[in-house]
Design a protein around this motif. Structure first.
Motif, PDB file in Angstrom:
ATOM      1  N   ILE A 128      29.846  -3.519  29.423  1.00 33.76           N
ATOM      2  CA  ILE A 128      28.911  -2.461  29.820  1.00 33.76           C
ATOM      3  C   ILE A 128      28.114  -2.878  31.049  1.00 33.76           C
ATOM      4  O   ILE A 128      27.971  -2.106  32.006  1.00 33.76           O
ATOM      5  N   SER A 129      27.584  -4.105  31.040  1.00 33.74           N
ATOM      6  CA  SER A 129      26.776  -4.544  32.184  1.00 33.74           C
ATOM      7  C   SER A 129      27.618  -4.633  33.454  1.00 33.74           C
ATOM      8  O   SER A 129      27.154  -4.273  34.547  1.00 33.74           O
ATOM      9  N   GLN A 130      28.873  -5.066  33.325  1.00 34.70           N
ATOM     10  CA  GLN A 130      29.726  -5.133  34.514  1.00 34.70           C
ATOM     11  C   GLN A 130      30.157  -3.744  34.981  1.00 34.70           C
ATOM     12  O   GLN A 130      30.367  -3.519  36.174  1.00 34.70           O
ATOM     13  N   GLN A 131      30.254  -2.812  34.071  1.00 33.29           N
ATOM     14  CA  GLN A 131      30.533  -1.435  34.474  1.00 33.29           C
ATOM     15  C   GLN A 131      29.355  -0.873  35.270  1.00 33.29           C
ATOM     16  O   GLN A 131      29.553  -0.126  36.242  1.00 33.29           O
ATOM     17  N   VAL A 132      28.156  -1.252  34.894  1.00 32.27           N
ATOM     18  CA  VAL A 132      26.967  -0.836  35.655  1.00 32.27           C
ATOM     19  C   VAL A 132      26.984  -1.477  37.041  1.00 32.27           C
ATOM     20  O   VAL A 132      26.628  -0.844  38.039  1.00 32.27           O
ATOM     21  N   VAL A 133      27.411  -2.748  37.105  1.00 26.45           N
ATOM     22  CA  VAL A 133      27.542  -3.410  38.411  1.00 26.45           C
ATOM     23  C   VAL A 133      28.546  -2.664  39.279  1.00 26.45           C
ATOM     24  O   VAL A 133      28.304  -2.413  40.472  1.00 26.45           O
ATOM     25  N   LEU A 134      29.684  -2.285  38.698  1.00 23.07           N
ATOM     26  CA  LEU A 134      30.703  -1.549  39.451  1.00 23.07           C
ATOM     27  C   LEU A 134      30.150  -0.233  39.980  1.00 23.07           C
ATOM     28  O   LEU A 134      30.379   0.115  41.149  1.00 23.07           O
TER      29      LEU A 134
ATOM     30  N   THR B 167      17.609  -6.873  35.952  1.00 26.04           N
ATOM     31  CA  THR B 167      18.861  -7.522  36.329  1.00 26.04           C
ATOM     32  C   THR B 167      19.963  -7.105  35.348  1.00 26.04           C
ATOM     33  O   THR B 167      19.684  -6.622  34.253  1.00 26.04           O
ATOM     34  N   TYR B 168      21.205  -7.328  35.757  1.00 30.48           N
ATOM     35  CA  TYR B 168      22.325  -6.954  34.901  1.00 30.48           C
ATOM     36  C   TYR B 168      22.417  -7.872  33.686  1.00 30.48           C
ATOM     37  O   TYR B 168      22.856  -7.448  32.615  1.00 30.48           O
ATOM     38  N   THR B 169      21.988  -9.112  33.855  1.00 34.64           N
ATOM     39  CA  THR B 169      21.951 -10.022  32.713  1.00 34.64           C
ATOM     40  C   THR B 169      20.919  -9.570  31.692  1.00 34.64           C
ATOM     41  O   THR B 169      21.168  -9.612  30.476  1.00 34.64           O
ATOM     42  N   ASP B 170      19.759  -9.144  32.170  1.00 32.55           N
ATOM     43  CA  ASP B 170      18.742  -8.624  31.257  1.00 32.55           C
ATOM     44  C   ASP B 170      19.249  -7.397  30.511  1.00 32.55           C
ATOM     45  O   ASP B 170      18.962  -7.214  29.322  1.00 32.55           O
ATOM     46  N   LEU B 171      20.023  -6.560  31.195  1.00 35.76           N
ATOM     47  CA  LEU B 171      20.626  -5.410  30.533  1.00 35.76           C
ATOM     48  C   LEU B 171      21.586  -5.863  29.438  1.00 35.76           C
ATOM     49  O   LEU B 171      21.589  -5.316  28.330  1.00 35.76           O
ATOM     50  N   GLY B 172      22.380  -6.873  29.736  1.00 35.20           N
ATOM     51  CA  GLY B 172      23.299  -7.407  28.732  1.00 35.20           C
ATOM     52  C   GLY B 172      22.571  -7.957  27.517  1.00 35.20           C
ATOM     53  O   GLY B 172      23.012  -7.771  26.380  1.00 35.20           O
TER      54      GLY B 172
ATOM     55  N   VAL C  87      28.524 -11.670  16.861  1.00 38.35           N
ATOM     56  CA  VAL C  87      28.332 -12.271  18.176  1.00 38.35           C
ATOM     57  C   VAL C  87      29.473 -11.924  19.127  1.00 38.35           C
ATOM     58  O   VAL C  87      29.254 -11.735  20.335  1.00 38.35           O
ATOM     59  N   ALA C  88      30.700 -11.824  18.615  1.00 39.98           N
ATOM     60  CA  ALA C  88      31.823 -11.472  19.482  1.00 39.98           C
ATOM     61  C   ALA C  88      31.696 -10.036  19.986  1.00 39.98           C
ATOM     62  O   ALA C  88      31.942  -9.758  21.166  1.00 39.98           O
ATOM     63  N   THR C  89      31.311  -9.127  19.084  1.00 33.96           N
ATOM     64  CA  THR C  89      31.119  -7.735  19.500  1.00 33.96           C
ATOM     65  C   THR C  89      30.049  -7.633  20.567  1.00 33.96           C
ATOM     66  O   THR C  89      30.215  -6.927  21.577  1.00 33.96           O
ATOM     67  N   ALA C  90      28.950  -8.342  20.364  1.00 34.83           N
ATOM     68  CA  ALA C  90      27.856  -8.294  21.336  1.00 34.83           C
ATOM     69  C   ALA C  90      28.280  -8.892  22.675  1.00 34.83           C
ATOM     70  O   ALA C  90      28.003  -8.320  23.739  1.00 34.83           O
ATOM     71  N   HIS C  91      28.955 -10.041  22.626  1.00 34.47           N
ATOM     72  CA  HIS C  91      29.371 -10.695  23.869  1.00 34.47           C
ATOM     73  C   HIS C  91      30.311  -9.804  24.679  1.00 34.47           C
ATOM     74  O   HIS C  91      30.135  -9.624  25.891  1.00 34.47           O
ATOM     75  N   ILE C  92      31.290  -9.229  23.996  1.00 32.16           N
ATOM     76  CA  ILE C  92      32.276  -8.403  24.690  1.00 32.16           C
ATOM     77  C   ILE C  92      31.658  -7.097  25.176  1.00 32.16           C
ATOM     78  O   ILE C  92      31.820  -6.710  26.344  1.00 32.16           O
ATOM     79  N   ALA C  93      30.926  -6.410  24.309  1.00 33.21           N
ATOM     80  CA  ALA C  93      30.349  -5.118  24.686  1.00 33.21           C
ATOM     81  C   ALA C  93      29.312  -5.270  25.785  1.00 33.21           C
ATOM     82  O   ALA C  93      29.305  -4.492  26.760  1.00 33.21           O
ATOM     83  N   ALA C  94      28.429  -6.257  25.657  1.00 29.62           N
ATOM     84  CA  ALA C  94      27.386  -6.444  26.665  1.00 29.62           C
ATOM     85  C   ALA C  94      27.995  -6.813  28.018  1.00 29.62           C
ATOM     86  O   ALA C  94      27.534  -6.343  29.067  1.00 29.62           O
ATOM     87  N   THR C  95      29.042  -7.632  27.991  1.00 31.91           N
ATOM     88  CA  THR C  95      29.711  -8.008  29.235  1.00 31.91           C
ATOM     89  C   THR C  95      30.351  -6.794  29.901  1.00 31.91           C
ATOM     90  O   THR C  95      30.146  -6.541  31.101  1.00 31.91           O
TER      91      THR C  95
ATOM     92  N   PHE D 140      10.574  -9.957  23.944  1.00 28.73           N
ATOM     93  CA  PHE D 140      11.179 -11.056  24.693  1.00 28.73           C
ATOM     94  C   PHE D 140      12.340 -10.586  25.560  1.00 28.73           C
ATOM     95  O   PHE D 140      12.528 -11.065  26.680  1.00 28.73           O
ATOM     96  N   PHE D 141      13.125  -9.649  25.054  1.00 30.55           N
ATOM     97  CA  PHE D 141      14.298  -9.203  25.803  1.00 30.55           C
ATOM     98  C   PHE D 141      14.047  -7.960  26.648  1.00 30.55           C
ATOM     99  O   PHE D 141      14.707  -7.786  27.684  1.00 30.55           O
ATOM    100  N   LEU D 142      13.128  -7.092  26.253  1.00 28.76           N
ATOM    101  CA  LEU D 142      12.931  -5.851  27.005  1.00 28.76           C
ATOM    102  C   LEU D 142      11.917  -5.971  28.130  1.00 28.76           C
ATOM    103  O   LEU D 142      12.024  -5.256  29.130  1.00 28.76           O
ATOM    104  N   VAL D 143      10.938  -6.864  27.986  1.00 28.64           N
ATOM    105  CA  VAL D 143       9.964  -7.031  29.074  1.00 28.64           C
ATOM    106  C   VAL D 143      10.650  -7.509  30.353  1.00 28.64           C
ATOM    107  O   VAL D 143      10.420  -6.944  31.434  1.00 28.64           O
ATOM    108  N   PRO D 144      11.525  -8.543  30.301  1.00 29.46           N
ATOM    109  CA  PRO D 144      12.243  -8.926  31.528  1.00 29.46           C
ATOM    110  C   PRO D 144      13.115  -7.801  32.085  1.00 29.46           C
ATOM    111  O   PRO D 144      13.233  -7.656  33.311  1.00 29.46           O
ATOM    112  N   LEU D 145      13.734  -7.012  31.203  1.00 27.21           N
ATOM    113  CA  LEU D 145      14.557  -5.894  31.675  1.00 27.21           C
ATOM    114  C   LEU D 145      13.709  -4.885  32.432  1.00 27.21           C
ATOM    115  O   LEU D 145      14.108  -4.395  33.496  1.00 27.21           O
TER     116      LEU D 145
END
Length: 224
Positions: free
Chosen positions: A119-125, A185-190, A109-117, A175-180
């Motif tokens: 990567i998604s914020q890099q896409v925002v940038l 959204t960047y959250t859906d990407l995360g 869960v820590a790897t996912a939380h950190i990596a998803a955050t 459940f996760f890819l249909v919203p993406l």
């Protein structure tokens, strides 16, 4: 001397046993309960400040990266959602922690939380630099525990026997890819990244029985 399972002994406490079998999940949930109560009782200006201060948006990651990555995992934006998250923690996090053990669960869960955050914020940038989104996106509230939940939902796939594993996998992917695909959204990407990380953590499940370890029963006071 009464045994742990004898009718004459002290009745077992299944709730306490369940909590003790997944301590990380329930400590995390307890912290979220406290922060949710703080948000619920705070004036509007204060709760806005707290949510922005603990966000993992671009601004906070640039100035306070450790606080942003750690703090964002312990807050939810709407305290009214706490009960929903409590149910989701029991459905996904607790079984995975009990199955794999706390260290492997926490690593997932820590790897996912950190990596998803990150990567998604890099896409925002990148989107800001390309003028696809306003610069204010660097300051949006970006908190929550859903990335870790997506990772647990992913790795939980490997606990299920066939053919249920395939049905479950199809459901969580949808459940996760249909919203993406629909909202992008960047959250859906995360969420999609976190799910992929959970699925990629299959090596952590090797050698772990599918049934996991049993929940420890409470010993009566006079048992030895």
């Amino acid at each position: 001397m009464p045994s742990e399972t004898s009718p004459g002994g002290e009745p077992s406490r299944p709730i306490r046993s369940w909590v003790r079998s997944s301590p990380g999940t329930h400590v995390w949930l307890a912290v979220i309960a406290i922060t949710s109560l703080v948000i619920a009782l705070s004036p509007a200006a204060l709760d806005t400040y707290l949510l922005h201060r603990n966000s993992s948006n671009l601004h906070q990651l640039a100035h306070h990266p450790m606080r942003a990555l750690l703090g964002s995992a312990f807050w939810i934006e709407n305290p009214a959602d706490f009960l929903l998250y409590a149910v989701l923690f029991e459905v996904f996090h607790a079984p995975v922690e009990r199955w794999l053990g706390t260290p492997k669960w926490l690593l997932t869960v820590a790897t996912a939380h950190i990596a998803a955050t990150l990567i998604s914020q890099q896409v925002v940038l990148a989107a800001i630099q390309l003028h696809d989104v306003p610069r204010s996106m660097a300051h949006v509230v970006d908190i929550g525990v859903s990335y870790g939940l997506a990772a647990s939902a992913g790795i939980l796939t490997y606990r299920l026997p066939y053919p249920w594993r395939l049905f479950y996998l199809a459901a969580v992917v949808a459940f996760f890819l249909v919203p993406l695909a629909a909202d992008r959204t960047y959250t859906d990407l995360g969420h999609a990244i976190s799910l992929a990380i959970g699925l990629a953590c299959h090596p952590l499940t090797r050698g772990v029985p599918t049934g996991g370890k049993p929940v420890a029963l409470e010993r009566p006071p006079d048992a030895h």
